[in-house]
Design a protein around this motif. Sequence first.
Motif, short mmCIF file in Angstrom:
data_model
loop_
_atom_site.label_atom_id
_atom_site.label_comp_id
_atom_site.label_asym_id
_atom_site.label_seq_id
_atom_site.Cartn_x
_atom_site.Cartn_y
_atom_site.Cartn_z
N VAL A 1 8.40 8.21 2.35
CA VAL A 1 7.96 8.70 1.04
C VAL A 1 7.67 10.17 1.16
N ILE B 1 5.50 5.64 5.30
CA ILE B 1 4.93 6.58 4.62
C ILE B 1 5.52 7.80 4.57
N PHE C 1 9.86 13.08 -0.91
CA PHE C 1 8.97 14.06 -1.87
C PHE C 1 9.51 15.72 -1.33
N LEU D 1 1.35 6.59 -6.93
CA LEU D 1 0.30 7.33 -7.15
C LEU D 1 0.27 8.87 -7.01
N MET E 1 1.00 4.03 -2.91
CA MET E 1 0.70 5.29 -2.62
C MET E 1 1.90 6.27 -3.07
N ALA E 2 2.99 5.81 -2.97
CA ALA E 2 4.15 6.50 -3.50
C ALA E 2 4.05 6.68 -5.04
N VAL F 1 0.97 -1.14 -0.04
CA VAL F 1 0.02 -0.13 0.05
C VAL F 1 0.72 1.31 -0.05
N VAL F 2 1.93 1.22 0.59
CA VAL F 2 2.92 2.49 0.86
C VAL F 2 3.37 2.52 -0.49
N TYR G 1 2.52 1.85 8.70
CA TYR G 1 2.13 2.79 7.73
C TYR G 1 2.71 3.85 7.96
#
Lengths: 32, 457
Positions: free
Chosen positions: B103, B100, B107, A16, A13-14, A9-10, B96
């Motif tokens: 991520v 995340i 960014f 997307l 998500m990255a 999922v991570v 998560y």
Amino acid sequence: MRHRYTTVVVLGMAALLTGASLWFALAATARS
Amino acid sequence: VTSRRAAPVARRTGAAQSGASQAVRGFGWIGLYTLLAVGPLAVALTADPPPPRDLWTELSVALGFVGLALLGLQFAVVSRFSSVNAPYGLDVVLQYHRQISFVAFSFVLVHPAILLATDHIGWGRLNVLDTTTAARAGVTSLGALVVLLAASLWRKRLGLRYEVWRVTHGILGVLVVVAALVHIERIGYYVDGPGKRALWAAMSLSVVVLLVNVRVVTPLRLMRRPWEVASVEPQPGNVWTLTIRPVGHAGIRFLPGQFAWIRVGRSPLGVRENPFSFASSAEHRPELSFGIKEAGDFTSTLGSVTPGTRVYVDGPYGIFSYERNEGPAFVFVAGGIGISPMLSMLRTLADRGDRRPCVLLYGNPRWEEVPYVAELEELAGRLDLEVVHVIEQPADDWEGEQGFIDEGVLDRHLPEHPERARYFLCGPPPMMESVEALLEQRDVPVHHIDFEQFDLI
């Protein structure tokens, strides 16, 4: 197992959100 | 009998809904999350956007906006709303949260890197002593994020106490988001117009609301429902059994296998709070007991906690429970203090008169360090339960299983149709990983295997 799904999922998500950022950049510059 | 009795308990706790409705909710939250993450981008281009710039600048800006949205959403991810956690389990939510963050960091890091690499800005712009307020805010945000990530990744190596780390983590998190908002506001691109201003204000406000909810509202709610220590009893292997009872209220309902965040002897506003699995039966209320191994700073002081000490309980949390994964037979695989949620499940099954076959494979380094031996023996008498102790370094006269919970142990003790049973694993990660792989080799479907990590934080 659930932990592997989470990583998927991570990563999804990255991908997307990278796609959405590219779309934004193209859409923003295409306005000219 | 069991399913009829289990169902009303599940409905009352609200934590064990049908798999289908949880799955729908699970996908729903992911959808909403995605919308909020890309929301700033969509809104930026609506309602009279400013003139376009080159592709690199716009891409850089997009990555910055998305990075900030992800970081703002982190406050929601860890907000402990039970309806958010219920479909996934808190361990997965925290995983998560951690993953995340890389991520988001990528960014946020690529955002100035693009501008530097394409000569839109020079390195001098990043000199906080001599630059614009906007750049200073941006550098502050990124710097705070680097410190936050480093402190989280290497907390133990840096010798940071959990409580210190936790406060720092919250302060740095707010600093990252606030500085980034100042950065955006000062640059002033894509934020003009009442709609956009309202959106950014709403986003900033929700971060504050979420933080206040976790750090102030929830503790105040807990303060109205205090508990007190009934007893603290030692077990072998540096384990303590902490038993608490509610003061002036009826206590809580939980599913066997779940856990709660506990504060002992402190104000509920304090930061000293740890997650512990219930070890008591879900049918034996209102008292609660927890099996706690001495590890960090707080757990080492448990022995000196006296009866009557105030305790605050935030919970229940988690989805590690046989009530969430019902089957014709159960196999519990525990290592060390990973026995705690298994005890809760076994005690509940016993109290409910359940006769389904159960196997407990319990690994420990030495026999003298195995906690709850007598309790497990007593449970074996009340249940159709086979308790298998697996001792890593056995004494010469040990006749039971030795070494690790490996192929041989599984072959000798799994039920006849291993693929039909439901498996619950709680112990050191290498143990859980190897047992999971062995079970998959035996054609056990992955959704029949459930895990609980006790090293959550």
